[in-house]
Design a protein around this motif. Structure first.
Motif, PDB file in Angstrom:
ATOM      1  N   UNK A 127     -29.823  72.547  20.583  1.00  0.00           N
ATOM      2  CA  UNK A 127     -28.883  72.660  21.689  1.00  0.00           C
ATOM      3  C   UNK A 127     -29.212  73.765  22.664  1.00  0.00           C
ATOM      4  N   UNK A 128     -30.490  74.220  22.661  1.00  0.00           N
ATOM      5  CA  UNK A 128     -30.909  75.250  23.616  1.00  0.00           C
ATOM      6  C   UNK A 128     -32.061  74.697  24.455  1.00  0.00           C
ATOM      7  N   UNK A 129     -32.450  75.449  25.487  1.00  0.00           N
ATOM      8  CA  UNK A 129     -33.482  74.992  26.416  1.00  0.00           C
ATOM      9  C   UNK A 129     -34.711  75.892  26.338  1.00  0.00           C
ATOM     10  N   UNK A 130     -35.880  75.293  26.515  1.00  0.00           N
ATOM     11  CA  UNK A 130     -37.143  76.021  26.377  1.00  0.00           C
ATOM     12  C   UNK A 130     -37.955  75.888  27.662  1.00  0.00           C
ATOM     13  N   UNK A 131     -38.421  77.013  28.177  1.00  0.00           N
ATOM     14  CA  UNK A 131     -39.293  77.031  29.355  1.00  0.00           C
ATOM     15  C   UNK A 131     -40.595  77.716  28.976  1.00  0.00           C
ATOM     16  N   UNK A 132     -41.734  77.015  29.102  1.00  0.00           N
ATOM     17  CA  UNK A 132     -43.025  77.688  28.896  1.00  0.00           C
ATOM     18  C   UNK A 132     -43.392  78.334  30.221  1.00  0.00           C
ATOM     19  N   UNK A 133     -43.713  79.639  30.178  1.00  0.00           N
ATOM     20  CA  UNK A 133     -43.838  80.412  31.410  1.00  0.00           C
ATOM     21  C   UNK A 133     -44.922  81.479  31.307  1.00  0.00           C
ATOM     22  N   UNK A 134     -46.180  81.087  31.078  1.00  0.00           N
ATOM     23  CA  UNK A 134     -47.244  82.083  31.024  1.00  0.00           C
ATOM     24  C   UNK A 134     -47.395  82.806  32.352  1.00  0.00           C
ATOM     25  N   UNK A 135     -47.979  84.000  32.295  1.00  0.00           N
ATOM     26  CA  UNK A 135     -48.025  84.862  33.478  1.00  0.00           C
ATOM     27  C   UNK A 135     -49.458  85.175  33.875  1.00  0.00           C
ATOM     28  N   UNK A 136     -49.614  85.549  35.132  1.00  0.00           N
ATOM     29  CA  UNK A 136     -50.871  86.066  35.650  1.00  0.00           C
ATOM     30  C   UNK A 136     -50.572  87.352  36.405  1.00  0.00           C
ATOM     31  N   UNK A 137     -51.493  88.285  36.325  1.00  0.00           N
ATOM     32  CA  UNK A 137     -51.286  89.572  36.994  1.00  0.00           C
ATOM     33  C   UNK A 137     -51.673  90.750  36.134  1.00  0.00           C
ATOM     34  N   UNK A 138     -51.883  90.490  34.842  1.00  0.00           N
ATOM     35  CA  UNK A 138     -52.378  91.530  33.941  1.00  0.00           C
ATOM     36  C   UNK A 138     -51.395  92.651  33.705  1.00  0.00           C
ATOM     37  N   UNK A 139     -51.893  93.691  33.029  1.00  0.00           N
ATOM     38  CA  UNK A 139     -51.058  94.823  32.658  1.00  0.00           C
ATOM     39  C   UNK A 139     -50.463  95.511  33.882  1.00  0.00           C
ATOM     40  N   UNK A 140     -51.257  95.643  34.947  1.00  0.00           N
ATOM     41  CA  UNK A 140     -50.748  96.288  36.164  1.00  0.00           C
ATOM     42  C   UNK A 140     -49.610  95.473  36.766  1.00  0.00           C
ATOM     43  N   UNK A 141     -49.749  94.146  36.744  1.00  0.00           N
ATOM     44  CA  UNK A 141     -48.685  93.291  37.266  1.00  0.00           C
ATOM     45  C   UNK A 141     -47.403  93.427  36.471  1.00  0.00           C
ATOM     46  N   UNK A 142     -47.543  93.554  35.151  1.00  0.00           N
ATOM     47  CA  UNK A 142     -46.364  93.734  34.299  1.00  0.00           C
ATOM     48  C   UNK A 142     -45.713  95.083  34.566  1.00  0.00           C
ATOM     49  N   UNK A 143     -46.515  96.131  34.682  1.00  0.00           N
ATOM     50  CA  UNK A 143     -45.969  97.466  34.907  1.00  0.00           C
ATOM     51  C   UNK A 143     -45.282  97.574  36.256  1.00  0.00           C
ATOM     52  N   UNK A 144     -45.830  96.910  37.256  1.00  0.00           N
ATOM     53  CA  UNK A 144     -45.264  96.995  38.600  1.00  0.00           C
ATOM     54  C   UNK A 144     -44.203  95.936  38.877  1.00  0.00           C
ATOM     55  N   UNK A 145     -43.974  95.035  37.915  1.00  0.00           N
ATOM     56  CA  UNK A 145     -42.975  93.981  38.109  1.00  0.00           C
ATOM     57  C   UNK A 145     -43.404  92.948  39.126  1.00  0.00           C
TER      58      UNK A 145
END
Length: 300
Positions: A127-145
Protein backbone atom coordinates in the motif's frame (compact mmCIF):
# COMPACT_ATOMS: atom_id res chain seq x y z
CA UNK A 1 28.56 19.86 5.59
CA UNK A 2 31.11 21.32 3.19
CA UNK A 3 29.52 23.53 0.55
CA UNK A 4 30.95 26.01 -1.91
CA UNK A 5 27.52 27.04 -3.17
CA UNK A 6 25.07 27.80 -0.33
CA UNK A 7 21.67 26.40 -1.16
CA UNK A 8 18.51 28.51 -1.34
CA UNK A 9 15.59 26.27 -0.39
CA UNK A 10 12.20 26.39 -2.07
CA UNK A 11 9.34 27.13 0.27
CA UNK A 12 7.40 23.92 0.90
CA UNK A 13 5.40 22.55 3.82
CA UNK A 14 7.60 20.68 6.32
CA UNK A 15 7.17 16.91 6.05
CA UNK A 16 8.11 14.01 8.28
CA UNK A 17 10.77 12.10 6.35
CA UNK A 18 13.39 9.40 6.80
CA UNK A 19 16.74 8.95 5.06
CA UNK A 20 18.29 5.49 4.87
CA UNK A 21 22.01 5.34 4.10
CA UNK A 22 24.50 8.04 5.09
CA UNK A 23 27.42 7.52 2.73
CA UNK A 24 29.23 10.26 0.83
CA UNK A 25 25.98 11.08 -0.99
CA UNK A 26 23.31 10.31 1.60
CA UNK A 27 24.92 12.20 4.49
CA UNK A 28 24.73 15.64 2.82
CA UNK A 29 21.43 14.86 1.06
CA UNK A 30 19.79 14.13 4.41
CA UNK A 31 21.46 17.26 5.76
CA UNK A 32 19.77 19.43 3.14
CA UNK A 33 16.39 17.99 4.13
CA UNK A 34 17.05 19.02 7.73
CA UNK A 35 18.27 22.47 6.69
CA UNK A 36 15.05 22.89 4.68
CA UNK A 37 13.14 22.40 7.97
CA UNK A 38 11.80 18.90 7.36
CA UNK A 39 11.48 16.52 10.32
CA UNK A 40 14.25 14.02 9.51
CA UNK A 41 15.02 10.60 10.99
CA UNK A 42 18.12 8.84 9.65
CA UNK A 43 19.29 5.25 9.59
CA UNK A 44 22.74 3.91 8.71
CA UNK A 45 24.13 0.39 8.94
CA UNK A 46 27.05 1.86 10.92
CA UNK A 47 25.51 3.61 13.92
CA UNK A 48 28.56 5.86 14.29
CA UNK A 49 27.74 7.58 10.99
CA UNK A 50 24.17 8.21 12.16
CA UNK A 51 25.50 9.69 15.41
CA UNK A 52 27.83 11.95 13.43
CA UNK A 53 24.89 13.13 11.33
CA UNK A 54 22.71 13.97 14.34
CA UNK A 55 25.69 15.82 15.81
CA UNK A 56 25.81 18.06 12.74
CA UNK A 57 22.13 18.44 11.82
CA UNK A 58 18.78 18.81 13.50
CA UNK A 59 17.10 15.40 13.46
CA UNK A 60 17.23 11.99 15.07
CA UNK A 61 18.43 8.49 14.25
CA UNK A 62 16.87 5.05 14.55
CA UNK A 63 18.49 1.60 14.93
CA UNK A 64 16.56 -0.08 12.09
CA UNK A 65 14.95 1.03 8.81
CA UNK A 66 11.58 -0.09 10.17
CA UNK A 67 11.84 2.24 13.15
CA UNK A 68 13.28 5.11 11.09
CA UNK A 69 10.32 5.21 8.69
CA UNK A 70 7.53 4.98 11.29
CA UNK A 71 4.97 7.72 10.69
CA UNK A 72 6.87 9.23 7.76
CA UNK A 73 5.27 10.80 4.68
CA UNK A 74 8.31 10.21 2.46
CA UNK A 75 11.29 7.86 2.82
CA UNK A 76 14.52 8.54 0.94
CA UNK A 77 17.25 5.96 0.48
CA UNK A 78 20.78 5.91 -0.94
CA UNK A 79 22.83 2.73 -0.44
CA UNK A 80 25.43 0.76 -2.39
CA UNK A 81 23.81 -1.79 -4.69
CA UNK A 82 20.82 -4.07 -5.33
CA UNK A 83 21.51 -6.32 -2.34
CA UNK A 84 22.04 -3.38 0.02
CA UNK A 85 18.76 -1.92 -1.20
CA UNK A 86 16.83 -5.14 -0.60
CA UNK A 87 18.35 -5.37 2.89
CA UNK A 88 16.93 -2.00 3.97
CA UNK A 89 13.57 -2.37 2.22
CA UNK A 90 12.56 -5.99 2.81
CA UNK A 91 12.38 -8.24 5.88
CA UNK A 92 11.03 -7.85 9.39
CA UNK A 93 13.19 -4.78 10.12
CA UNK A 94 13.00 -3.34 6.60
CA UNK A 95 11.35 -0.11 5.58
CA UNK A 96 8.26 -1.72 4.05
CA UNK A 97 7.44 -3.34 7.41
CA UNK A 98 7.24 0.08 9.07
CA UNK A 99 5.76 2.39 6.44
CA UNK A 100 2.19 3.57 6.74
CA UNK A 101 -0.10 3.21 3.74
CA UNK A 102 0.32 5.99 1.20
CA UNK A 103 3.96 6.68 2.06
CA UNK A 104 6.29 7.37 -0.87
CA UNK A 105 9.65 5.56 -0.95
CA UNK A 106 12.24 7.37 -3.10
CA UNK A 107 15.36 5.34 -3.88
CA UNK A 108 18.48 7.25 -4.95
CA UNK A 109 20.71 4.16 -5.17
CA UNK A 110 22.23 3.49 -8.60
CA UNK A 111 20.88 -0.02 -9.03
CA UNK A 112 19.38 -2.26 -11.69
CA UNK A 113 16.07 -1.56 -13.39
CA UNK A 114 15.03 -5.06 -12.34
CA UNK A 115 15.36 -4.35 -8.61
CA UNK A 116 13.44 -1.10 -9.09
CA UNK A 117 10.55 -2.98 -10.69
CA UNK A 118 10.75 -5.73 -8.05
CA UNK A 119 10.60 -3.31 -5.12
CA UNK A 120 7.91 -1.23 -6.79
CA UNK A 121 5.74 -4.36 -6.93
CA UNK A 122 6.48 -5.18 -3.28
CA UNK A 123 5.66 -1.61 -2.27
CA UNK A 124 2.35 -1.75 -4.10
CA UNK A 125 1.41 -4.89 -2.15
CA UNK A 126 2.10 -2.99 1.07
CA UNK A 127 0.00 0.00 0.00
CA UNK A 128 2.96 2.35 -0.50
CA UNK A 129 4.55 3.91 -3.59
CA UNK A 130 8.07 3.44 -4.94
CA UNK A 131 10.07 5.88 -7.09
CA UNK A 132 13.47 4.86 -8.49
CA UNK A 133 15.49 8.07 -8.55
CA UNK A 134 19.23 7.69 -9.17
CA UNK A 135 21.27 10.88 -9.14
CA UNK A 136 24.02 12.56 -11.12
CA UNK A 137 26.31 15.27 -9.83
CA UNK A 138 28.67 13.38 -7.55
CA UNK A 139 29.74 14.23 -4.04
CA UNK A 140 30.01 17.95 -4.81
CA UNK A 141 26.46 17.96 -6.17
CA UNK A 142 25.19 16.28 -3.01
CA UNK A 143 27.06 18.69 -0.74
CA UNK A 144 25.83 21.74 -2.63
CA UNK A 145 22.26 20.45 -3.02
CA UNK A 146 22.52 20.55 -6.81
CA UNK A 147 21.92 16.97 -7.89
CA UNK A 148 20.19 15.97 -11.12
CA UNK A 149 17.65 13.27 -10.29
CA UNK A 150 16.21 10.85 -12.87
CA UNK A 151 12.93 9.31 -11.74
CA UNK A 152 10.76 6.34 -12.64
CA UNK A 153 7.35 5.68 -11.11
CA UNK A 154 3.82 6.99 -10.84
CA UNK A 155 3.02 10.66 -11.39
CA UNK A 156 1.23 11.03 -8.05
CA UNK A 157 4.18 9.64 -6.07
CA UNK A 158 6.58 11.84 -8.02
CA UNK A 159 4.46 14.92 -7.37
CA UNK A 160 4.47 14.18 -3.62
CA UNK A 161 8.24 13.70 -3.47
CA UNK A 162 9.44 16.46 -5.76
CA UNK A 163 8.93 19.58 -3.57
CA UNK A 164 10.76 17.90 -0.69
CA UNK A 165 13.55 16.39 -2.83
CA UNK A 166 14.32 19.81 -4.31
CA UNK A 167 16.14 20.48 -1.04
CA UNK A 168 19.10 18.58 -2.51
CA UNK A 169 18.30 18.80 -6.24
CA UNK A 170 18.51 21.28 -9.07
CA UNK A 171 16.46 19.05 -11.35
CA UNK A 172 14.03 16.28 -10.33
CA UNK A 173 12.41 14.80 -13.42
CA UNK A 174 9.95 11.97 -14.09
CA UNK A 175 11.07 9.99 -17.15
CA UNK A 176 8.52 7.17 -17.22
CA UNK A 177 7.27 4.17 -15.30
CA UNK A 178 9.09 2.03 -12.76
CA UNK A 179 12.72 1.43 -13.75
CA UNK A 180 12.94 4.45 -16.06
CA UNK A 181 15.10 6.40 -13.62
CA UNK A 182 17.64 3.58 -13.42
CA UNK A 183 17.67 3.18 -17.22
CA UNK A 184 18.31 6.92 -17.61
CA UNK A 185 21.22 6.71 -15.16
CA UNK A 186 22.67 3.93 -17.32
CA UNK A 187 22.49 6.28 -20.32
CA UNK A 188 24.31 8.89 -18.23
CA UNK A 189 27.14 6.53 -17.25
CA UNK A 190 27.50 5.16 -20.80
CA UNK A 191 27.92 8.71 -22.10
CA UNK A 192 30.47 9.62 -19.41
CA UNK A 193 32.57 6.47 -19.92
CA UNK A 194 33.27 7.14 -23.58
CA UNK A 195 33.79 10.84 -23.00
CA UNK A 196 36.40 10.37 -20.25
CA UNK A 197 38.31 7.87 -22.39
CA UNK A 198 38.32 10.31 -25.31
CA UNK A 199 39.53 13.13 -23.07
CA UNK A 200 42.24 10.86 -21.61
CA UNK A 201 43.53 9.96 -25.06
CA UNK A 202 43.48 13.60 -26.17
CA UNK A 203 45.43 14.84 -23.15
CA UNK A 204 47.94 11.96 -23.30
CA UNK A 205 48.47 12.58 -27.03
CA UNK A 206 49.01 16.30 -26.51
CA UNK A 207 51.52 15.72 -23.73
CA UNK A 208 53.46 13.24 -25.88
CA UNK A 209 53.46 15.87 -28.63
CA UNK A 210 55.07 18.38 -26.28
CA UNK A 211 52.14 20.79 -26.10
CA UNK A 212 51.25 22.96 -23.11
CA UNK A 213 48.07 21.04 -22.42
CA UNK A 214 46.60 23.52 -19.95
CA UNK A 215 46.80 26.14 -22.68
CA UNK A 216 45.41 23.71 -25.26
CA UNK A 217 42.41 22.89 -23.05
CA UNK A 218 41.76 26.60 -22.53
CA UNK A 219 41.55 26.99 -26.31
CA UNK A 220 39.59 23.87 -27.30
CA UNK A 221 37.35 24.23 -24.25
CA UNK A 222 35.80 27.22 -26.03
CA UNK A 223 34.82 25.09 -29.01
CA UNK A 224 33.04 21.88 -29.90
CA UNK A 225 35.27 19.69 -27.70
CA UNK A 226 34.06 21.39 -24.51
CA UNK A 227 32.50 19.19 -21.83
CA UNK A 228 31.90 19.11 -18.08
CA UNK A 229 34.70 16.57 -17.79
CA UNK A 230 37.13 18.83 -19.63
CA UNK A 231 36.17 21.86 -17.55
CA UNK A 232 36.29 20.07 -14.19
CA UNK A 233 38.82 17.26 -14.65
CA UNK A 234 41.12 18.30 -17.50
CA UNK A 235 43.69 20.19 -15.43
CA UNK A 236 43.71 17.57 -12.68
CA UNK A 237 44.24 14.83 -15.28
CA UNK A 238 47.26 16.73 -16.58
CA UNK A 239 48.54 17.05 -13.00
CA UNK A 240 47.90 13.37 -12.23
CA UNK A 241 45.51 14.11 -9.36
CA UNK A 242 42.68 11.63 -8.85
CA UNK A 243 41.79 11.94 -5.17
CA UNK A 244 38.27 13.30 -5.53
CA UNK A 245 34.96 12.60 -7.19
CA UNK A 246 33.41 9.34 -8.28
CA UNK A 247 35.52 6.21 -7.61
CA UNK A 248 36.55 3.67 -10.24
CA UNK A 249 34.98 0.84 -8.20
CA UNK A 250 31.61 2.60 -8.32
CA UNK A 251 31.88 3.31 -12.03
CA UNK A 252 32.61 -0.36 -12.76
CA UNK A 253 29.53 -1.31 -10.75
CA UNK A 254 27.42 1.11 -12.78
CA UNK A 255 28.86 0.03 -16.13
CA UNK A 256 28.28 -3.61 -15.17
CA UNK A 257 24.60 -2.82 -14.59
CA UNK A 258 24.40 -1.09 -17.99
CA UNK A 259 26.14 -3.93 -19.81
CA UNK A 260 23.84 -6.48 -18.20
CA UNK A 261 20.78 -4.47 -19.21
CA UNK A 262 22.14 -4.21 -22.76
CA UNK A 263 22.30 -8.01 -22.95
CA UNK A 264 18.64 -8.07 -22.00
CA UNK A 265 17.39 -5.39 -24.38
CA UNK A 266 19.73 -6.08 -27.31
CA UNK A 267 21.57 -2.74 -27.29
CA UNK A 268 25.16 -2.77 -28.55
CA UNK A 269 27.71 -1.11 -26.24
CA UNK A 270 31.16 -1.85 -27.74
CA UNK A 271 32.87 1.31 -26.46
CA UNK A 272 31.31 0.95 -23.00
CA UNK A 273 32.51 -2.66 -22.73
CA UNK A 274 36.01 -1.59 -23.77
CA UNK A 275 36.16 1.30 -21.30
CA UNK A 276 34.91 -1.02 -18.54
CA UNK A 277 37.96 -3.21 -19.19
CA UNK A 278 40.19 -0.13 -19.16
CA UNK A 279 38.82 0.66 -15.70
CA UNK A 280 39.70 -2.92 -14.72
CA UNK A 281 43.28 -2.08 -15.74
CA UNK A 282 43.17 0.98 -13.46
CA UNK A 283 41.99 -1.25 -10.61
CA UNK A 284 44.98 -3.51 -11.28
CA UNK A 285 47.20 -0.43 -10.84
CA UNK A 286 45.68 0.06 -7.37
CA UNK A 287 43.25 2.75 -8.49
CA UNK A 288 40.04 1.34 -7.04
CA UNK A 289 39.29 4.55 -5.16
CA UNK A 290 40.74 6.97 -7.68
CA UNK A 291 38.39 9.31 -9.51
CA UNK A 292 37.07 8.05 -12.85
CA UNK A 293 39.31 10.54 -14.69
CA UNK A 294 42.21 8.25 -13.73
CA UNK A 295 41.68 6.44 -17.05
CA UNK A 296 44.59 8.54 -18.28
CA UNK A 297 46.96 6.57 -15.99
CA UNK A 298 46.82 3.69 -18.47
CA UNK A 299 48.22 5.91 -21.21
CA UNK A 300 51.28 7.26 -19.42
Amino acid sequence: MASTNPKTYEQTAPRKVAFLGLGVMGFPMAGHLALADHDVTVYNRSAAKAQAWTGEFKGKSAPTPREAVAGCDIVFCCVGNDDDLRSVVLGDNGALAGMKKGTVFVDHTTASANVARELSAEAKKAGVQFVDAPVSGGQAGAQNGLLTVMCGGDQAAFDTARPVAMAFSRAFTLLGGSGSGQLAKMVNQIAIAGLVQGLSEAIAFGMKAGLDMEQVLEVIGKGAAQSWQMDNRGKTMIAGKFDFGFAVDWMRKDLGIALEEAKRNGARLPVTALVDQFYADVQQQGGNRWDTSSLIKRLR
